[in-house]
Design a protein around this motif. Structure first.
Motif, PDB file in Angstrom:
ATOM      1  N   GLU A 148     -79.806  37.877  10.148  1.00 36.13           N
ATOM      2  CA  GLU A 148     -79.460  36.751  11.017  1.00 36.13           C
ATOM      3  C   GLU A 148     -78.005  36.335  10.834  1.00 36.13           C
ATOM      4  O   GLU A 148     -77.308  36.014  11.808  1.00 36.13           O
ATOM      5  N   SER A 149     -77.528  36.336   9.588  1.00 33.30           N
ATOM      6  CA  SER A 149     -76.132  35.959   9.340  1.00 33.30           C
ATOM      7  C   SER A 149     -75.179  36.977   9.958  1.00 33.30           C
ATOM      8  O   SER A 149     -74.133  36.604  10.507  1.00 33.30           O
ATOM      9  N   ILE A 150     -75.534  38.262   9.902  1.00 32.48           N
ATOM     10  CA  ILE A 150     -74.681  39.301  10.493  1.00 32.48           C
ATOM     11  C   ILE A 150     -74.672  39.182  12.014  1.00 32.48           C
ATOM     12  O   ILE A 150     -73.613  39.229  12.658  1.00 32.48           O
ATOM     13  N   GLU A 151     -75.856  39.016  12.608  1.00 30.35           N
ATOM     14  CA  GLU A 151     -75.944  38.920  14.062  1.00 30.35           C
ATOM     15  C   GLU A 151     -75.219  37.695  14.589  1.00 30.35           C
ATOM     16  O   GLU A 151     -74.569  37.746  15.643  1.00 30.35           O
ATOM     17  N   LEU A 152     -75.294  36.568  13.856  1.00 35.61           N
ATOM     18  CA  LEU A 152     -74.595  35.344  14.263  1.00 35.61           C
ATOM     19  C   LEU A 152     -73.087  35.567  14.267  1.00 35.61           C
ATOM     20  O   LEU A 152     -72.385  35.157  15.203  1.00 35.61           O
ATOM     21  N   ARG A 153     -72.581  36.221  13.247  1.00 35.13           N
ATOM     22  CA  ARG A 153     -71.143  36.491  13.191  1.00 35.13           C
ATOM     23  C   ARG A 153     -70.702  37.406  14.338  1.00 35.13           C
ATOM     24  O   ARG A 153     -69.643  37.188  14.943  1.00 35.13           O
ATOM     25  N   LEU A 154     -71.492  38.417  14.627  1.00 36.55           N
ATOM     26  CA  LEU A 154     -71.124  39.345  15.694  1.00 36.55           C
ATOM     27  C   LEU A 154     -71.176  38.681  17.068  1.00 36.55           C
ATOM     28  O   LEU A 154     -70.360  38.990  17.942  1.00 36.55           O
ATOM     29  N   LYS A 155     -72.112  37.767  17.271  1.00 40.53           N
ATOM     30  CA  LYS A 155     -72.279  37.131  18.580  1.00 40.53           C
ATOM     31  C   LYS A 155     -71.264  36.014  18.821  1.00 40.53           C
ATOM     32  O   LYS A 155     -70.710  35.893  19.915  1.00 40.53           O
ATOM     33  N   LYS A 156     -70.999  35.181  17.806  1.00 42.33           N
ATOM     34  CA  LYS A 156     -70.247  33.945  18.029  1.00 42.33           C
ATOM     35  C   LYS A 156     -68.878  33.907  17.370  1.00 42.33           C
ATOM     36  O   LYS A 156     -68.032  33.112  17.777  1.00 42.33           O
TER      37      LYS A 156
END
Length: 432
Positions: free
Chosen positions: A105-113
């Motif tokens: 979740e932390s990786i996906e959040l960084r990539l998205k936002k």
């Protein structure tokens, strides 16, 4: 107010003022006739349109520069080190399932936002490289759904490719560090997948990374460490295939005994190829150690990898390289790291200190215990071949002077990682 918005506001005010002035002039008695007024207004509108296009072009170029500029990006920082205490404090999950969810979740959040510019995307890539060490804590644990893990990792790799393609569509300048870092991350993930499946015939994707281009110290450390592991696995795969030991855990007491009993029958050409791979591995481990002198964590991994590589070099050839010193260094670094982790996770310092148990804490405890047990396995293997120059030391105690129950009480329990219990049983059966 942004620069582009300010320019648009000034243009609007000028247009409004010009229109008012034109109407005022038109209605004056001494004003020009309608034809001259119309021609003047058409010329004015053309000039205004040219001004608008020029402003849009300027602001577009400025936006592209903001998106693609890489000044001061983290991938170029040669003094960068991983903030492991920050990672330990951030991921306090109690088990591998929770840790997997929080990490992805932390990786996906960084990539998205938080990856909309080249600098921010570079920071996200560095974060991915920093947490590479956490991935084995997930896929090597007992309760991990490996198929779900692989699907989610593939989704992250797809997101990385989309971000990279977006930046390249705007500008291809200043992107070489990003490109090579992505290639390195993908190669490490591919390597970890092979190892998780007990496949020693790893893919050569690491060879496609242009390592000398990498500048960041952690990135270069990981590049050389995993390239060393790649050569190690290639050599060990060739050795296992030649000895018909493909399904054997080669670091277990039984696996080491099997190799020790058959190694003398290796063909000279096979022996030469195995040694070539293993020496290549040691060269890269040495480079990784040279780069990571100020790092808290990576020397523990690198020395462990170097030690077991040197051991097999000694077993196959007449070399007398000291593998014990490298293993002792690995144990020392891992032990010191676990002390630091306990400090980070300690609460209620004013009363009775309490250390929070997290899955990452168990993982790094497992890493220390693994190094200690593999050292014992290697010494047991040496003794079986008549080499008795190393003492059987475990956590400061000489095992030769202990009873079976005393040794059992010294062993550390690592329930989430089954290999530890297996190696502990191997040591007990070999010694008692």
């Amino acid at each position: 107010m942004k620069k582009s918005n300010a320019l648009y506001a000034v243009i609007f005010l000028l247009v409004l003022l010009s229109c008012c002035l034109a109407i005022w002039v038109y209605y004056l008695k001494e004003g020009k006739d309608l034809l001259n007024f119309t021609i003047s207004m058409v010329g004015f509108c053309i000039a205004l349109l040219a001004l608008f296009i020029a402003v849009r072009t300027y602001t577009s170029i400025d936006s592209v520069n903001n998106i693609t500029k890489m000044d001061g990006n983290i991938l170029d920082n040669e003094r960068y080190v991983v903030s492991l205490p920050e990672l330990i404090d951030k991921f306090r999950s109690k088990n591998e399932i929770q840790l997997e969810g929080e990490l992805f979740e932390s990786i996906e959040l960084r990539l998205k936002k938080y990856s909309n510019t080249a600098v921010l995307f570079a920071e996200t890539l560095q974060y991915l490289i920093d947490v590479i060490v956490i991935f084995p804590a997930i896929f090597n644990a007992v309760n991990t759904d490996k198929e779900y893990y692989k699907k989610r990792m593939d989704r992250i790799l797809t997101m990385i490719d989309k971000k990279r393609d977006t930046l390249h569509s705007v500008s291809r300048g200043n992107s070489i560090q990003i490109t090579e870092s992505i290639k390195l991350f993908k190669a490490v993930v591919a390597y970890q997948k092979f190892v998780a499946d007990n496949n020693f015939n790893v893919h050569a994707s690491l060879l496609h990374v242009r390592g000398p281009i990498l500048r960041n110290s952690v990135t270069r450390t990981i590049y050389h460490n995993y390239l060393g592991l790649y050569y190690n696995k290639k050599g060990m795969h060739l050795l296992r295939e030649s000895l018909c030991a493909a399904s054997v855990d080669i670091l277990s007491v039984a696996g080491l005994a099997l190799v020790g009993s058959k190694v003398k029958w290796l063909l000279p050409s096979v022996k030469a190829d195995v040694l070539m791979y293993l020496w290549f591995a040691c060269d890269h481990f040495d480079k990784a150690l040279e780069i990571s002198t100020e790092d808290l964590m990576w020397p523990g991994f690198i020395n462990y990898n170097k030690s077991r590589t040197l051991y097999f070099i000694n077993m196959i050839s007449d070399s007398t390289e000291n593998w014990v010193d490298a293993m002792d260094a690995a144990i020392l670094y891992r032990s010191r790291l676990n002390v630091l982790i306990d400090e980070v996770l300690t609460e209620n310092r004013s009363d009775t200190p309490k250390v929070i148990n997290t899955h990452l804490k168990h993982f790094f405890t497992h890493q220390e215990e693994l190094a200690r047990l593999v050292k014992l396995n290697l010494i047991i293997s040496d003794r079986a071949r008549g080499i008795k120059k190393h003492s059987m030391l475990y956590r400061g105690a000489n095992i030769d002077n202990l009873q079976k129950q005393q040794l059992v009480e010294l062993f550390v329990n690592c329930d989430s990682f089954t290999k530890i219990e297996s190696y502990q049983e191997d040591v007990i059966q070999a010694l008692f």
